[in-house]
Design an enzyme around this catalytic site. Structure first.
Site, PDB file in Angstrom:
ATOM      1  CG  ASP A 209      -0.101  -0.066   2.521  1.00  0.00           C
ATOM      2  OD1 ASP A 209       0.379   0.998   2.976  1.00  0.00           O
ATOM      3  OD2 ASP A 209       0.086  -1.174   3.079  1.00  0.00           O
ATOM      4  CG  ASP A 211       1.875   4.998   5.705  1.00  0.00           C
ATOM      5  OD1 ASP A 211       1.607   3.976   6.364  1.00  0.00           O
ATOM      6  OD2 ASP A 211       2.187   6.069   6.216  1.00  0.00           O
TER       7      ASP A 211
END
Length: 289
Positions: A209, A211
């Protein structure tokens, strides 16, 4: 140099390998408490392997609840010479998209609730962490990833946070300003302890991802992370299978000196050392004690 035994710390998606022969789970006792799980032993293309589920099978342990000292001590006790740490992480850069593997070379440790050293009162030691990752392992991992067509970036700084919550946006932006590339919750104090145990160590940070800094990916949620993790698991298995034969050919000492990290680290005078502390360090520091 002892016969190479490759330790892999990661999740079930990493150690469920086709071709692993003579598989058996072994319970290893450690004076530092219970490791995360038993160790899966076996041979992969003739190379001895030891797999340790970092969070335990079924992901029972939180990042702060892992007994990192017992994990590294247990791997040392079964003769592990090289550790491949495979873990999920968030990305701080656009080009490090989910699915990218980052061969980390530096760390910033922002954890605060974990025991970070085998040494302390009774036997003090200061180990250099200037170069925390074994460049020999990094070189081999990078080439193996390229050969397997895995998106890979060599080099980067891993910010280790305490967790288990993900970052606030302010924290995420701060860590980007520091020049970090990825963020995770498990590689510290793991890397420090591997260094103290004189085991060559390398991190494969698998991006899941962005973040929470990215304007198009503002929120990190577990469902999204797990979806990407499933895809990364197959890549991780392929990477381990590709790199294992190369690591098994090592004959000489580590050129970076990882296997002699304690040579000038012990500072407590021999007559002042605690017998109790020394007894616990029979595996970790037996070479210098």
């Amino acid at each position: 140099m002892n016969k190479p035994i490759i330790g892999v710390i990661g999740g079930s998606g990493v150690y469920d390998l086709d071709g692993l022969e003579n598989k058996r789970w072994e319970a290893i006792e450690s004076p530092f408490g219970e490791p995360s799980d038993e160790i899966l032993r076996g041979a992969l293309q003739g190379v001895e392997m030891a797999f340790l589920p970092r969070h335990g099978r079924g992901h029972r342990l939180s990042p702060s609840g892992i007994n990192y000292k017992a994990n590294i001590d247990a791997l040392k006790r079964v003769g592990v010479t090289d550790i491949l740490s495979v873990s999920a992480c968030g990305s701080f850069e656009d080009q490090l998209a989910p699915g990218t593997f980052v061969i980390v070379d530096q760390f910033i440790d922002r954890t605060f609730a974990r025991e970070k050293s085998f040494f302390g009162n009774g036997l003090v030691a200061h180990v250099s962490m200037a170069e925390p990752v074994c460049s020999r392992l990094g070189d081999m991992l990078e080439q193996a990833a390229i050969n397997e067509d895995i998106p890979v970036v060599r080099g980067g700084t891993y910010l280790a946070m305490e967790g288990p919550q993900f970052s606030s946006r302010a924290e995420s932006e701060l860590y980007r300003q520091w020049g970090c590339q990825v963020i995770g919750m498990t590689n510290m104090p793991e890397a420090k302890l591997a260094r103290e145990a004189e085991i060559c160590y390398a991190t494969v940070a698998m991006v899941t991802d962005y973040d929470c800094w990215h304007p198009d990916h503002a929120h990190v949620d577990v469902a999204t992370v797990i979806e990407v993790l499933i895809g990364n698991s197959e890549k991780a298995r392929n990477l381990v299978k590709a790199v294992a034969p190369k690591l098994g050919k090592r004959e000489d000492s580590c050129p970076q000196g990882c296997d002699h990290a304690l040579d000038n680290a012990l500072i407590t005078a021999p007559e002042a050392r605690s017998a109790d502390v020394i007894s616990k360090l029979d595996a970790v520091a037996g070479r210098v004690l």
